[in-house]
Design a protein around this motif. Structure first.
Motif, PDB file in Angstrom:
ATOM      1  N   ARG A   1      45.563  30.279  52.966  1.00 33.46           N
ATOM      2  CA  ARG A   1      44.186  30.096  52.500  1.00 33.46           C
ATOM      3  C   ARG A   1      43.628  28.763  52.963  1.00 33.46           C
ATOM      4  NH1 ARG A   1      45.725  32.038  47.172  1.00 33.46           N
ATOM      5  NH2 ARG A   1      45.095  34.198  47.065  1.00 33.46           N
ATOM      6  N   GLN A   2      44.463  27.721  52.791  1.00 33.07           N
ATOM      7  CA  GLN A   2      43.979  26.390  53.137  1.00 33.07           C
ATOM      8  C   GLN A   2      43.583  26.345  54.611  1.00 33.07           C
ATOM      9  OE1 GLN A   2      46.842  23.225  53.105  1.00 33.07           O
ATOM     10  NE2 GLN A   2      45.340  21.970  54.179  1.00 33.07           N
ATOM     11  N   ILE A   3      44.426  26.925  55.459  1.00 35.34           N
ATOM     12  CA  ILE A   3      44.144  26.863  56.901  1.00 35.34           C
ATOM     13  C   ILE A   3      42.955  27.755  57.248  1.00 35.34           C
ATOM     14  CG2 ILE A   3      45.087  27.424  59.172  1.00 35.34           C
ATOM     15  CD1 ILE A   3      47.843  26.546  57.989  1.00 35.34           C
TER      16      ILE A   3
ATOM     17  N   ASP B   1      37.986  31.601  40.930  1.00 34.78           N
ATOM     18  CA  ASP B   1      39.215  32.241  40.428  1.00 34.78           C
ATOM     19  C   ASP B   1      39.302  33.689  40.886  1.00 34.78           C
ATOM     20  OD1 ASP B   1      40.037  29.977  39.267  1.00 34.78           O
ATOM     21  OD2 ASP B   1      39.710  30.589  37.183  1.00 34.78           O
ATOM     22  N   VAL B   2      38.145  34.325  40.997  1.00 38.70           N
ATOM     23  CA  VAL B   2      38.132  35.717  41.452  1.00 38.70           C
ATOM     24  C   VAL B   2      38.768  35.806  42.835  1.00 38.70           C
ATOM     25  CG1 VAL B   2      36.625  37.625  42.094  1.00 38.70           C
ATOM     26  CG2 VAL B   2      36.059  36.210  40.122  1.00 38.70           C
ATOM     27  N   VAL B   3      38.534  34.774  43.638  1.00 39.20           N
ATOM     28  CA  VAL B   3      38.994  34.810  45.023  1.00 39.20           C
ATOM     29  C   VAL B   3      40.443  34.364  45.143  1.00 39.20           C
ATOM     30  CG1 VAL B   3      38.549  33.938  47.341  1.00 39.20           C
ATOM     31  CG2 VAL B   3      36.647  34.371  45.795  1.00 39.20           C
ATOM     32  N   ASP B   4      40.802  33.247  44.487  1.00 45.41           N
ATOM     33  CA  ASP B   4      42.122  32.696  44.803  1.00 45.41           C
ATOM     34  C   ASP B   4      43.091  32.629  43.629  1.00 45.41           C
ATOM     35  OD1 ASP B   4      40.999  30.614  43.468  1.00 45.41           O
ATOM     36  OD2 ASP B   4      40.920  29.253  45.165  1.00 45.41           O
ATOM     37  N   GLN B   5      42.699  33.088  42.449  1.00 46.21           N
ATOM     38  CA  GLN B   5      43.656  33.040  41.339  1.00 46.21           C
ATOM     39  C   GLN B   5      44.244  34.412  41.008  1.00 46.21           C
ATOM     40  OE1 GLN B   5      45.109  30.753  39.688  1.00 46.21           O
ATOM     41  NE2 GLN B   5      44.021  28.913  40.308  1.00 46.21           N
ATOM     42  N   THR B   6      43.389  35.414  41.111  1.00 43.55           N
ATOM     43  CA  THR B   6      43.867  36.741  40.704  1.00 43.55           C
ATOM     44  C   THR B   6      44.966  37.214  41.632  1.00 43.55           C
ATOM     45  OG1 THR B   6      41.658  37.192  41.490  1.00 43.55           O
ATOM     46  CG2 THR B   6      42.277  38.160  39.389  1.00 43.55           C
ATOM     47  N   GLU B   7      46.102  37.582  41.030  1.00 48.47           N
ATOM     48  CA  GLU B   7      47.198  38.111  41.836  1.00 48.47           C
ATOM     49  C   GLU B   7      46.880  39.549  42.242  1.00 48.47           C
ATOM     50  OE1 GLU B   7      49.765  36.398  42.911  1.00 48.47           O
ATOM     51  OE2 GLU B   7      48.993  34.613  41.899  1.00 48.47           O
TER      52      GLU B   7
ATOM     53  N   ASP C   1      39.861  23.202  49.554  1.00 45.76           N
ATOM     54  CA  ASP C   1      40.413  22.116  48.742  1.00 45.76           C
ATOM     55  C   ASP C   1      41.201  22.640  47.552  1.00 45.76           C
ATOM     56  OD1 ASP C   1      39.329  20.388  50.486  1.00 45.76           O
ATOM     57  OD2 ASP C   1      37.645  19.774  49.228  1.00 45.76           O
ATOM     58  N   ARG C   2      40.774  23.750  46.993  1.00 48.28           N
ATOM     59  CA  ARG C   2      41.538  24.337  45.885  1.00 48.28           C
ATOM     60  C   ARG C   2      42.904  24.795  46.373  1.00 48.28           C
ATOM     61  NH1 ARG C   2      38.734  26.670  41.375  1.00 48.28           N
ATOM     62  NH2 ARG C   2      39.929  28.578  41.565  1.00 48.28           N
ATOM     63  N   ALA C   3      42.933  25.425  47.549  1.00 54.62           N
ATOM     64  CA  ALA C   3      44.210  25.889  48.079  1.00 54.62           C
ATOM     65  C   ALA C   3      45.119  24.694  48.370  1.00 54.62           C
ATOM     66  CB  ALA C   3      43.978  26.702  49.345  1.00 54.62           C
TER      67      ALA C   3
ATOM     68  N   ALA D   1      33.762  45.223  49.162  1.00 53.73           N
ATOM     69  CA  ALA D   1      35.010  44.945  48.444  1.00 53.73           C
ATOM     70  C   ALA D   1      35.728  43.761  49.092  1.00 53.73           C
ATOM     71  CB  ALA D   1      35.892  46.189  48.450  1.00 53.73           C
ATOM     72  N   LEU D   2      35.764  43.715  50.417  1.00 54.32           N
ATOM     73  CA  LEU D   2      36.433  42.600  51.079  1.00 54.32           C
ATOM     74  C   LEU D   2      35.697  41.294  50.797  1.00 54.32           C
ATOM     75  CD1 LEU D   2      37.319  44.258  54.493  1.00 54.32           C
ATOM     76  CD2 LEU D   2      38.863  43.732  52.615  1.00 54.32           C
ATOM     77  N   PHE D   3      34.391  41.380  50.769  1.00 56.03           N
ATOM     78  CA  PHE D   3      33.592  40.185  50.449  1.00 56.03           C
ATOM     79  C   PHE D   3      33.919  39.683  49.045  1.00 56.03           C
ATOM     80  CE2 PHE D   3      29.620  39.109  48.094  1.00 56.03           C
ATOM     81  CZ  PHE D   3      29.477  37.820  48.558  1.00 56.03           C
ATOM     82  N   LEU D   4      33.969  40.598  48.072  1.00 52.32           N
ATOM     83  CA  LEU D   4      34.263  40.196  46.691  1.00 52.32           C
ATOM     84  C   LEU D   4      35.651  39.574  46.592  1.00 52.32           C
ATOM     85  CD1 LEU D   4      32.915  43.217  44.620  1.00 52.32           C
ATOM     86  CD2 LEU D   4      31.881  40.982  44.875  1.00 52.32           C
ATOM     87  N   ARG D   5      36.566  40.064  47.431  1.00 49.42           N
ATOM     88  CA  ARG D   5      37.948  39.603  47.335  1.00 49.42           C
ATOM     89  C   ARG D   5      38.154  38.253  48.016  1.00 49.42           C
ATOM     90  NH1 ARG D   5      41.593  38.373  45.196  1.00 49.42           N
ATOM     91  NH2 ARG D   5      43.762  38.999  45.276  1.00 49.42           N
TER      92      ARG D   5
END
Lengths: 480, 190
Positions: A218-220, A33-39, A197-199, A448-452
């Motif tokens: 993201r998916q690609i 969620d940290v990567v793909d949910q947070t707007e 797969d989440r994307a 920071a980029l890694f965390l994101r």
């Protein structure tokens, strides 16, 4: 071997390696969620990225000005030709080693608490190596002819001098960088597939106008990075073997790399450098400093991203224990340096040590003893090991202490060697400090980029660990 | 084999999903015992016992790593030998050109580098990756395989494959769901 393979959580079963109540799905969400949910990334992230970017600009300026004017803008001189550049190089390489230690050596020793910190620590390794690698490159003065150090047939008709420890270093650092990157990528592969797969799922579930471009991208992107990983049992079968072999290869590699870094000093004849204790003492110092850096980064991050369930107090305490042990080995190194200087009976060795303790740079030596030897003794207390604020401060002191250690080794040994007529003094200039602080920018921006964009915890290994921790009565009854 | 493929060329296989790794291992073992050989299990993490259940033995990775390491060591030492002894020997205080102990660190580093690359890329290539798409991705809910889904797929290439009996067999293994996997995504969705 029983003592070696005994797990640390067996010793303190009250502190679990995963908090209770987690499922495969909840672990996946918690990390991804940290990567793909947070707007919007949290403020902490923006602060890290912002400060990192400012420092990165400082770095670009420092490098740019250096390339225009040359290393004369630094404080280096003769006799102190190795100044901040080499101090910072050794410091950053040392920090990098904790990542490999956590991911490889602790894997081989079956320390399963490593699982929730290894991805993070390996990322730290890569970024620290990027910072480290810059210094020798810039220290050569003319980085555009750095290819002279590579064995390329060229019009000069000459080859690098392979008998020189500095050449060993070129090969050691480059090999280490490449193997660490490969090790990291192999560990990431299944988790990249998770993000893919989440994307895909979210893009597919949303009604057409809602289909977000971001999820498609993201998916690609993750899909290409995951090269089609599908969790096949045949693939896992080879994967596990590969991961174990890579860990087995990385373990001697990490030890050899810092041994070779110490050879840069120990193979010379300079008093203060020429000591047989250097390889083990440098390796321990690297572990010491690296674990301190993991703690400095992990303590705020687990709080901000609410990862206390995966990075438990058990992890924090174990890292503090490793730090304490490494610190004691480093202390032994200091004692041996004193002993060698006295026992050698050599005028120059004895003078070097006397100069180190009482000469013009005495505050650096005693500050190093304070930071590396005295303050970390607090880690004997469980209250300190489990107090995040105090532990954070101790870890910062260790990082400063390890930097001072290299300062003492490089500067104090060089500034007064054999002939008093060739003695000198050294102090870092503004540009020395700018370059050093600038590498923090490179490090923080990368972090920071890694965390994101990447999962900071190895999700599939956490699920594997969770599976092994689950109560297993159902197995006997249901499967047969 | 040909008979099965002729019956439905569009079918890749029949896939079953399970709730947990234990059921998956039990089903994989049962399928192997029932004589199915062209089958594969899919899981979000390496499940212990699955390799044994599917009778997977040699991975081929260790020998690749050994070869990689030996080639790396030979190349690393060879490079130094060629440059320092053959191509441009330098007489430094009359010391031997082939001062091999000084060549060991680089030999070692190159050996580890080549072995590491052999391990990682050997594994990826032996696994048939990169392969961005694979028919099994067409299976319903297969995106869960990287989350919490455990799947077993018996492929149409199996000599014993027969859609009906495979369906029935997988149903009998406590599967959460059983479905047919098509080769083409469009067919699967229509």
């Amino acid at each position: 071997m029983a003592t070696v393979t005994r797990r640390l959580d067996d010793i303190s079963p009250k502190e679990p390696v995963i908090a209770p109540g987690q499922t495969y799905g909840s672990i996946t969400d918690l990390v991804n969620d940290v990567v793909d949910q947070t707007e919007r990334p949290p403020r902490f992230w923006l602060a890290v990225f912002g400060i990192g970017s400012l420092l990165l600009m400082l770095l670009l300026n420092a490098v740019g000005y250096l390339l225009i004017r040359g290393p004369g803008i630094w404080g280096i001189n003769i006799p102190v030709a190795w100044g901040f550049a080499i101090i910072n190089f050794v410091w950053w390489v040392g920090i990098g080693h904790a990542g490999t230690l956590i991911s490889a050596i602790l894997l081989l020793l079956r320390q399963e608490w490593r699982t929730s910190i290894n991805r993070f620590a390996e990322a730290m390794t890569l970024f620290a190596l990027m910072c480290a690698g810059m210094f020798p490159l810039l220290h050569v003065g003319r980085p555009w002819v750095v290819f002279f150090m590579f064995p390329i047939p060229s019009t000069t008709g000459m080859w690098p001098q392979f008998r020189s420890p500095l050449m060993w270093d070129v090969f050691a650092i480059n090999s280490y960088m490449l193997v660490s990157a490969v090790f990291w990528y192999v560990g990431l592969l299944p988790d990249l597939a998770t993000l893919r797969d989440r994307a895909w799922r979210r893009w597919n579930d949303a009604p057409p106008p809602e289909r977000k471009l971001a999820d498609r991208i993201r998916q690609i992107a993750y899909g290409m990075a995951a090269i089609g990983w599908r969790g096949s049992a045949r693939h896992w079968h080879r994967y596990e073997m590969t991961y174990l072999l890579l860990a087995g290869l990385a373990t001697p590699l990490v030890v050899s790399v810092h041994t070779i870094v110490s050879f840069d000093f120990a193979v010379s004849v300079l008093p203060g450098w020429h000591a047989t204790v250097f390889p083990p003492y440098f390796v321990a110092g690297a572990i010491y400093c690296g674990f301190a850096m993991v703690l400095v980064l992990m303590i705020p991050i687990r709080k901000v991203y609410r990862l206390e369930g995966l990075v438990t107090m058990n992890h924090i305490e174990n890292m503090a224990k490793v730090m304490l042990v490494a610190g004691l080995i480093v202390f032994y190194g200091y004692l041996m340096e004193l002993f060698f200087a006295w026992y050698s009976g050599n005028t120059y060795e004895r003078f070097m040590m006397q100069n180190r303790l009482t000469g013009p740079y005495w505050p650096a030596y005693w500050a190093l003893i304070l930071c590396n030897v005295l303050i970390p003794q607090l880690l004997w207390l469980k209250r300190v090991r489990t107090n995040l604020v105090v532990l954070f401060i101790v870890a910062i002191f260790v990082n400063i202490g390890m930097w001072l250690e290299r300062y003492v080794i490089v500067v104090v040994s060089l500034h007064r060697d054999f002939l008093p007529t060739s003695w000198g003094a050294y102090h870092g200039t503004f540009w020395d400090w700018a370059l050093y602080l600038g590498t923090f920018g490179l490090f923080l921006v990368n972090m920071a980029l890694f965390l994101r964009f990447l999962p900071m915890i190895n999700v599939f290994e956490m699920k594997h660990l969770l599976h092994s921790k689950m109560p297993q009565p159902a197995k006997g009854e249901e499967s047969r | 084999m040909t008979a099965a493929v002729e019956t439905s060329p569009r079918v890749y296989g029949v896939i079953a999903e399970y709730d947990d790794p234990e059921h998956l291992v039990a089903a994989a073992r049962a399928a192997h015992e029932a004589g199915y050989r062209k089958l594969d299990a899919y899981s979000p993490f390496p499940v212990h016992g699955l390799s044994e259940a599917l009778d997977l033995r040699r991975t081929g990775v260790p020998s690749i790593v050994l070869i990689g390491g030996l080639v790396g060591a030979a190349a690393g030492f060879g490079l130094q030998h060629f440059t320092a002894v053959i191509n441009y020997p330098l007489n430094i205080g009359g010391r031997a050109d082939l001062s091999w102990p000084a060549f060991i660190p680089i030999t070692f580093e190159i050996a580890i580098l080549c072995a590491g690359f052999a391990a990682a890329f050997g594994m990826i290539l032996l696994n048939g990756l990169p392969r961005p798409h694979h028919p099994v991705f067409n299976a319903d809910g297969f995106d869960r395989v990287t989350r919490d889904g455990f799947f077993l797929c018996i492929e149409a290439e199996d000599p014993k494959f027969d859609p009906e009996s495979v369906h029935a067999f997988l149903q009998s293994t406590d599967a959460k769901s059983v479905s047919t996997v098509e080769h083409s995504y469009d067919v699967a969705q229509s």
